[in-house]
Design a protein around this motif. Structure first.
Motif, PDB file in Angstrom:
ATOM      1  N   ASN A  16      24.388  45.287  36.051  1.00  0.00           N
ATOM      2  CA  ASN A  16      24.037  44.345  34.847  1.00  0.00           C
ATOM      3  C   ASN A  16      25.078  43.321  34.518  1.00  0.00           C
ATOM      4  OD1 ASN A  16      22.145  46.281  34.013  1.00  0.00           O
ATOM      5  ND2 ASN A  16      23.483  47.671  32.614  1.00  0.00           N
ATOM      6  N   ALA A  17      26.448  43.677  35.109  1.00  0.00           N
ATOM      7  CA  ALA A  17      27.402  42.420  34.998  1.00  0.00           C
ATOM      8  C   ALA A  17      26.687  41.145  35.693  1.00  0.00           C
ATOM      9  CB  ALA A  17      28.536  42.924  35.434  1.00  0.00           C
ATOM     10  N   GLU A  18      26.245  41.695  37.147  1.00  0.00           N
ATOM     11  CA  GLU A  18      25.907  40.507  38.053  1.00  0.00           C
ATOM     12  C   GLU A  18      24.807  39.826  37.579  1.00  0.00           C
ATOM     13  OE1 GLU A  18      26.669  38.513  41.127  1.00  0.00           O
ATOM     14  OE2 GLU A  18      27.383  40.538  41.571  1.00  0.00           O
ATOM     15  N   LYS A  19      23.904  40.435  36.875  1.00  0.00           N
ATOM     16  CA  LYS A  19      22.557  39.834  36.265  1.00  0.00           C
ATOM     17  C   LYS A  19      23.043  38.924  35.137  1.00  0.00           C
ATOM     18  CE  LYS A  19      18.983  43.259  37.140  1.00  0.00           C
ATOM     19  NZ  LYS A  19      18.331  44.491  36.450  1.00  0.00           N
ATOM     20  N   ARG A  20      24.158  39.252  34.121  1.00  0.00           N
ATOM     21  CA  ARG A  20      24.628  38.280  33.161  1.00  0.00           C
ATOM     22  C   ARG A  20      25.351  37.355  33.798  1.00  0.00           C
ATOM     23  NH1 ARG A  20      24.027  37.873  28.411  1.00  0.00           N
ATOM     24  NH2 ARG A  20      26.072  38.137  27.673  1.00  0.00           N
ATOM     25  N   GLY A  21      25.808  37.254  35.009  1.00  0.00           N
ATOM     26  CA  GLY A  21      26.826  36.182  35.622  1.00  0.00           C
ATOM     27  C   GLY A  21      28.235  36.093  35.364  1.00  0.00           C
ATOM     28  N   LEU A  65      33.416  39.782  41.302  1.00  0.00           N
ATOM     29  CA  LEU A  65      32.068  39.687  41.645  1.00  0.00           C
ATOM     30  C   LEU A  65      31.755  38.270  42.369  1.00  0.00           C
ATOM     31  CD1 LEU A  65      30.247  41.217  38.485  1.00  0.00           C
ATOM     32  CD2 LEU A  65      30.685  42.209  40.595  1.00  0.00           C
ATOM     33  N   ASN A  66      30.987  38.423  43.306  1.00  0.00           N
ATOM     34  CA  ASN A  66      30.744  36.883  43.860  1.00  0.00           C
ATOM     35  C   ASN A  66      29.375  36.266  43.798  1.00  0.00           C
ATOM     36  OD1 ASN A  66      29.546  38.383  45.759  1.00  0.00           O
ATOM     37  ND2 ASN A  66      31.093  38.164  47.330  1.00  0.00           N
ATOM     38  N   GLY A  67      28.509  37.061  42.958  1.00  0.00           N
ATOM     39  CA  GLY A  67      27.276  36.491  42.745  1.00  0.00           C
ATOM     40  C   GLY A  67      26.263  36.846  44.035  1.00  0.00           C
ATOM     41  N   ARG A  68      26.596  37.620  44.934  1.00  0.00           N
ATOM     42  CA  ARG A  68      25.643  37.735  46.078  1.00  0.00           C
ATOM     43  C   ARG A  68      24.640  39.028  46.068  1.00  0.00           C
ATOM     44  NH1 ARG A  68      27.358  38.543  51.876  1.00  0.00           N
ATOM     45  NH2 ARG A  68      25.063  38.495  52.011  1.00  0.00           N
ATOM     46  N   LEU A  69      24.958  39.992  44.933  1.00  0.00           N
ATOM     47  CA  LEU A  69      24.409  41.270  44.864  1.00  0.00           C
ATOM     48  C   LEU A  69      23.121  40.973  44.224  1.00  0.00           C
ATOM     49  CD1 LEU A  69      24.908  44.143  45.645  1.00  0.00           C
ATOM     50  CD2 LEU A  69      25.974  44.490  43.280  1.00  0.00           C
ATOM     51  N   ASN A  70      22.222  41.348  44.539  1.00  0.00           N
ATOM     52  CA  ASN A  70      20.772  41.222  43.774  1.00  0.00           C
ATOM     53  C   ASN A  70      20.628  42.764  42.955  1.00  0.00           C
ATOM     54  OD1 ASN A  70      19.948  38.954  44.680  1.00  0.00           O
ATOM     55  ND2 ASN A  70      19.280  39.675  46.466  1.00  0.00           N
ATOM     56  N   LYS A  71      20.718  43.864  43.713  1.00  0.00           N
ATOM     57  CA  LYS A  71      20.476  45.192  43.257  1.00  0.00           C
ATOM     58  C   LYS A  71      21.369  46.376  43.970  1.00  0.00           C
ATOM     59  CE  LYS A  71      16.738  48.233  41.347  1.00  0.00           C
ATOM     60  NZ  LYS A  71      15.512  48.428  41.440  1.00  0.00           N
TER      61      LYS A  71
END
Length: 130
Positions: A16-21, A65-71
């Motif tokens: 969820n945090a990755e999706k929110r950026g 987080l570095n933004g590489r994780l999709n799921k």
């Protein structure tokens, strides 16, 4: 509300945090399995550094987080997987052969499906990330 799976909560929070950026995320409570799972994600470059904060209870983890994780997710129940069946799980869970990892709990410790193939061992499937 009672927490059924600490690992599932952790991975859902990260997704969820990755999706929110977001750039970092706070995970609580912590466990040995979560730490091992995060180490595997870090080894493969899906997350940055993470620090464990001791609060004299169940600890907290701050993850960069570095933004590489999709799921990322948990497989529940933890199915038994033999060496020959690993490929079937890879096909079912991961979007492509080139990227993504399945995490297994083996007698040699927690490892990715590629490491398990090299060591010629099966185990219980814990989760995945890509």
């Amino acid at each position: 509300m009672v927490r059924m799976s600490v690992l599932a909560d952790c991975l859902k929070t990260i997704t969820n945090a990755e999706k929110r950026g977001k750039r970092q995320v706070l995970i609580r409570p912590s466990s040995k399995v979560i730490v091992k799972f995060l180490q595997k994600m870090q080894e493969n470059g899906y997350i940055g550094e993470f620090t464990i904060v001791d609060d004299h209870r169940a600890n907290k983890i701050v993850i960069e987080l570095n933004g590489r994780l999709n799921k990322c997710g948990v497989i529940s129940p933890r199915f038994d997987v033999q060496i020959g069946e690993i490929e079937n799980w890879v096909v079912n869970l991961l979007p492509s052969r080139q990227f993504g990892h399945i995490i297994l709990s083996t007698t040699f410790g927690i490892m990715t499906h590629e490491e398990a193939k090299k060591r010629k061992t099966g185990g219980k499937i814990i989760g995945f990330f890509y």
